[in-house]
Design a protein around this motif. Structure first.
Motif, PDB file in Angstrom:
ATOM      1  N   GLY A   8       0.776  -1.230   0.000  1.00 20.58           N
ATOM      2  CA  GLY A   8       0.000   0.000   0.000  1.00 20.58           C
ATOM      3  C   GLY A   8       0.808   1.280   0.000  1.00 20.58           C
ATOM      4  O   GLY A   8       0.236   2.371  -0.083  1.00 20.58           O
ATOM      5  N   GLY A   9       2.120   1.156   0.099  1.00 21.73           N
ATOM      6  CA  GLY A   9       2.940   2.361   0.062  1.00 21.73           C
ATOM      7  C   GLY A   9       2.955   2.973  -1.331  1.00 21.73           C
ATOM      8  O   GLY A   9       2.452   2.390  -2.292  1.00 21.73           O
ATOM      9  N   GLY A  10       3.542   4.157  -1.413  1.00 21.97           N
ATOM     10  CA  GLY A  10       3.633   4.828  -2.705  1.00 21.97           C
ATOM     11  C   GLY A  10       3.982   6.281  -2.567  1.00 21.97           C
ATOM     12  O   GLY A  10       4.390   6.733  -1.485  1.00 21.97           O
ATOM     13  N   LEU A  11       3.799   6.997  -3.656  1.00 17.67           N
ATOM     14  CA  LEU A  11       4.078   8.428  -3.711  1.00 17.67           C
ATOM     15  C   LEU A  11       2.762   9.186  -3.689  1.00 17.67           C
ATOM     16  O   LEU A  11       1.845   8.879  -4.466  1.00 17.67           O
ATOM     17  CB  LEU A  11       4.861   8.752  -4.990  1.00 17.67           C
ATOM     18  N   VAL A  12       2.673  10.167  -2.804  1.00 24.78           N
ATOM     19  CA  VAL A  12       1.447  10.943  -2.675  1.00 24.78           C
ATOM     20  C   VAL A  12       1.816  12.389  -2.384  1.00 24.78           C
ATOM     21  O   VAL A  12       2.866  12.665  -1.795  1.00 24.78           O
ATOM     22  CB  VAL A  12       0.552  10.354  -1.562  1.00 24.78           C
ATOM     23  N   GLN A  13       0.970  13.301  -2.795  1.00 29.20           N
ATOM     24  CA  GLN A  13       1.203  14.711  -2.499  1.00 29.20           C
ATOM     25  C   GLN A  13       0.803  15.026  -1.064  1.00 29.20           C
ATOM     26  O   GLN A  13      -0.054  14.344  -0.478  1.00 29.20           O
ATOM     27  CB  GLN A  13       0.408  15.583  -3.457  1.00 29.20           C
ATOM     28  N   ALA A  14       1.405  16.070  -0.538  1.00 27.19           N
ATOM     29  CA  ALA A  14       1.043  16.517   0.799  1.00 27.19           C
ATOM     30  C   ALA A  14      -0.452  16.776   0.874  1.00 27.19           C
ATOM     31  O   ALA A  14      -1.048  17.345  -0.051  1.00 27.19           O
ATOM     32  CB  ALA A  14       1.821  17.781   1.158  1.00 27.19           C
ATOM     33  N   GLY A  15      -1.048  16.334   1.969  1.00 30.75           N
ATOM     34  CA  GLY A  15      -2.482  16.447   2.142  1.00 30.75           C
ATOM     35  C   GLY A  15      -3.251  15.231   1.677  1.00 30.75           C
ATOM     36  O   GLY A  15      -4.454  15.113   1.963  1.00 30.75           O
ATOM     37  N   GLY A  16      -2.584  14.349   0.986  1.00 35.75           N
ATOM     38  CA  GLY A  16      -3.226  13.156   0.468  1.00 35.75           C
ATOM     39  C   GLY A  16      -3.318  12.042   1.491  1.00 35.75           C
ATOM     40  O   GLY A  16      -2.962  12.210   2.666  1.00 35.75           O
ATOM     41  N   SER A  17      -3.800  10.889   1.013  1.00 36.70           N
ATOM     42  CA  SER A  17      -4.034   9.740   1.893  1.00 36.70           C
ATOM     43  C   SER A  17      -3.458   8.464   1.281  1.00 36.70           C
ATOM     44  O   SER A  17      -3.371   8.334   0.057  1.00 36.70           O
ATOM     45  CB  SER A  17      -5.524   9.534   2.126  1.00 36.70           C
ATOM     46  N   LEU A  18      -3.110   7.547   2.162  1.00 38.76           N
ATOM     47  CA  LEU A  18      -2.717   6.196   1.773  1.00 38.76           C
ATOM     48  C   LEU A  18      -3.223   5.240   2.843  1.00 38.76           C
ATOM     49  O   LEU A  18      -3.346   5.623   4.016  1.00 38.76           O
ATOM     50  CB  LEU A  18      -1.194   6.056   1.672  1.00 38.76           C
ATOM     51  N   ARG A  19      -3.482   4.015   2.441  1.00 37.62           N
ATOM     52  CA  ARG A  19      -3.800   2.976   3.413  1.00 37.62           C
ATOM     53  C   ARG A  19      -2.809   1.842   3.256  1.00 37.62           C
ATOM     54  O   ARG A  19      -2.732   1.213   2.188  1.00 37.62           O
ATOM     55  CB  ARG A  19      -5.220   2.441   3.248  1.00 37.62           C
ATOM     56  N   LEU A  20      -2.080   1.600   4.312  1.00 39.36           N
ATOM     57  CA  LEU A  20      -1.144   0.486   4.338  1.00 39.36           C
ATOM     58  C   LEU A  20      -1.840  -0.759   4.888  1.00 39.36           C
ATOM     59  O   LEU A  20      -2.688  -0.655   5.773  1.00 39.36           O
ATOM     60  CB  LEU A  20       0.067   0.811   5.207  1.00 39.36           C
ATOM     61  N   SER A  21      -1.445  -1.897   4.350  1.00 41.33           N
ATOM     62  CA  SER A  21      -1.939  -3.175   4.843  1.00 41.33           C
ATOM     63  C   SER A  21      -0.763  -4.043   5.252  1.00 41.33           C
ATOM     64  O   SER A  21       0.328  -3.930   4.691  1.00 41.33           O
ATOM     65  CB  SER A  21      -2.739  -3.901   3.765  1.00 41.33           C
ATOM     66  N   CYS A  22      -1.011  -4.909   6.198  1.00 47.66           N
ATOM     67  CA  CYS A  22      -0.003  -5.856   6.642  1.00 47.66           C
ATOM     68  C   CYS A  22      -0.697  -7.202   6.821  1.00 47.66           C
ATOM     69  O   CYS A  22      -1.518  -7.357   7.724  1.00 47.66           O
ATOM     70  CB  CYS A  22       0.642  -5.401   7.940  1.00 47.66           C
ATOM     71  N   ALA A  23      -0.365  -8.134   5.958  1.00 47.12           N
ATOM     72  CA  ALA A  23      -0.963  -9.461   6.008  1.00 47.12           C
ATOM     73  C   ALA A  23      -0.049 -10.411   6.768  1.00 47.12           C
ATOM     74  O   ALA A  23       1.156 -10.476   6.499  1.00 47.12           O
ATOM     75  CB  ALA A  23      -1.192  -9.974   4.595  1.00 47.12           C
ATOM     76  N   ALA A  24      -0.635 -11.143   7.701  1.00 49.11           N
ATOM     77  CA  ALA A  24       0.137 -12.052   8.545  1.00 49.11           C
ATOM     78  C   ALA A  24      -0.221 -13.494   8.254  1.00 49.11           C
ATOM     79  O   ALA A  24      -1.364 -13.815   7.926  1.00 49.11           O
ATOM     80  CB  ALA A  24      -0.128 -11.741  10.010  1.00 49.11           C
ATOM     81  N   SER A  25       0.759 -14.349   8.409  1.00 49.28           N
ATOM     82  CA  SER A  25       0.521 -15.788   8.279  1.00 49.28           C
ATOM     83  C   SER A  25       1.459 -16.525   9.223  1.00 49.28           C
ATOM     84  O   SER A  25       2.479 -15.999   9.643  1.00 49.28           O
ATOM     85  CB  SER A  25       0.760 -16.250   6.844  1.00 49.28           C
ATOM     86  N   GLY A  26       1.080 -17.734   9.569  1.00 56.76           N
ATOM     87  CA  GLY A  26       1.970 -18.588  10.331  1.00 56.76           C
ATOM     88  C   GLY A  26       1.642 -18.764  11.790  1.00 56.76           C
ATOM     89  O   GLY A  26       2.174 -19.629  12.442  1.00 56.76           O
ATOM     90  N   ARG A  27       0.811 -17.894  12.356  1.00 60.20           N
ATOM     91  CA  ARG A  27       0.425 -18.027  13.761  1.00 60.20           C
ATOM     92  C   ARG A  27      -0.995 -17.550  13.921  1.00 60.20           C
ATOM     93  O   ARG A  27      -1.615 -17.069  12.985  1.00 60.20           O
ATOM     94  CB  ARG A  27       1.350 -17.201  14.670  1.00 60.20           C
ATOM     95  N   THR A  28      -1.515 -17.702  15.111  1.00 67.84           N
ATOM     96  CA  THR A  28      -2.858 -17.227  15.391  1.00 67.84           C
ATOM     97  C   THR A  28      -2.817 -15.710  15.526  1.00 67.84           C
ATOM     98  O   THR A  28      -2.651 -15.166  16.617  1.00 67.84           O
ATOM     99  CB  THR A  28      -3.425 -17.877  16.665  1.00 67.84           C
ATOM    100  N   PHE A  29      -2.972 -15.057  14.427  1.00 65.51           N
ATOM    101  CA  PHE A  29      -2.837 -13.599  14.347  1.00 65.51           C
ATOM    102  C   PHE A  29      -3.716 -12.904  15.373  1.00 65.51           C
ATOM    103  O   PHE A  29      -3.312 -11.929  16.012  1.00 65.51           O
ATOM    104  CB  PHE A  29      -3.213 -13.174  12.936  1.00 65.51           C
ATOM    105  N   SER A  30      -4.933 -13.392  15.547  1.00 68.20           N
ATOM    106  CA  SER A  30      -5.910 -12.694  16.373  1.00 68.20           C
ATOM    107  C   SER A  30      -5.542 -12.657  17.853  1.00 68.20           C
ATOM    108  O   SER A  30      -6.170 -11.930  18.618  1.00 68.20           O
ATOM    109  CB  SER A  30      -7.293 -13.332  16.209  1.00 68.20           C
ATOM    110  N   SER A  31      -4.538 -13.401  18.256  1.00 69.31           N
ATOM    111  CA  SER A  31      -4.154 -13.438  19.670  1.00 69.31           C
ATOM    112  C   SER A  31      -3.141 -12.366  20.048  1.00 69.31           C
ATOM    113  O   SER A  31      -2.843 -12.198  21.239  1.00 69.31           O
ATOM    114  CB  SER A  31      -3.567 -14.805  20.019  1.00 69.31           C
TER     115      SER A  31
END
Length: 126
Positions: A8-31
């Motif tokens: 979700g990263g990238g180049l954006v102008q000041a005042g703009g928005s971005l949404r980063l995501s982080c996907a997890a695997s391998g363990r019980t993420f919810s804990s």
């Protein structure tokens, strides 16, 4: 083992928005609590935000309060960082991290995190 992959990263102008995501695997993420950190060129890595296992407790670094929002979807094993009103000083590589604890006590301390993603670049132009 846990694998964390940011996107979700990238180049954006000041005042703009971005949404980063982080996907997890391998363990019980919810804990486990999750955190976001960032590192700008020539600077130390700094804390941005953290979220407890349930999403019920949130913690932000002062400079991003009111602009950034951390959230999670445990069904999707994903944590998000919504970044609004971006400023050039937000430019950095952003990392997500998982700590093997459900709470966010001392969440600002990177030593308490056990797994890290590879990072995603966010560049805010003026």
């Amino acid at each position: 083992q846990v694998q964390l992959v940011e996107s979700g990263g990238g180049l954006v102008q000041a005042g703009g928005s971005l949404r980063l995501s982080c996907a997890a695997s391998g363990r019980t993420f919810s804990s486990y609590a999750m955190g976001w950190f960032r590192q700008a060129p020539g600077k130390e890595r700094e804390f941005v935000a953290a979220i407890s296992w349930s999403g019920g407790n949130l913690y932000y670094e002062d400079s991003v309060k009111g602009r950034f929002t951390v959230s999670r979807d445990n069904a999707k094993n994903t944590v998000y960082l919504q970044m609004n009103s971006l400023k050039p000083e937000d430019t950095a590589v952003y990392y997500c991290a998982l700590r093997l604890s459900p709470n966010i006590i001392s969440a600002h301390n990177s030593d308490y995190y056990n797994y890290w993603g590879q990072g995603t670049q966010v560049t805010v132009s003026s």
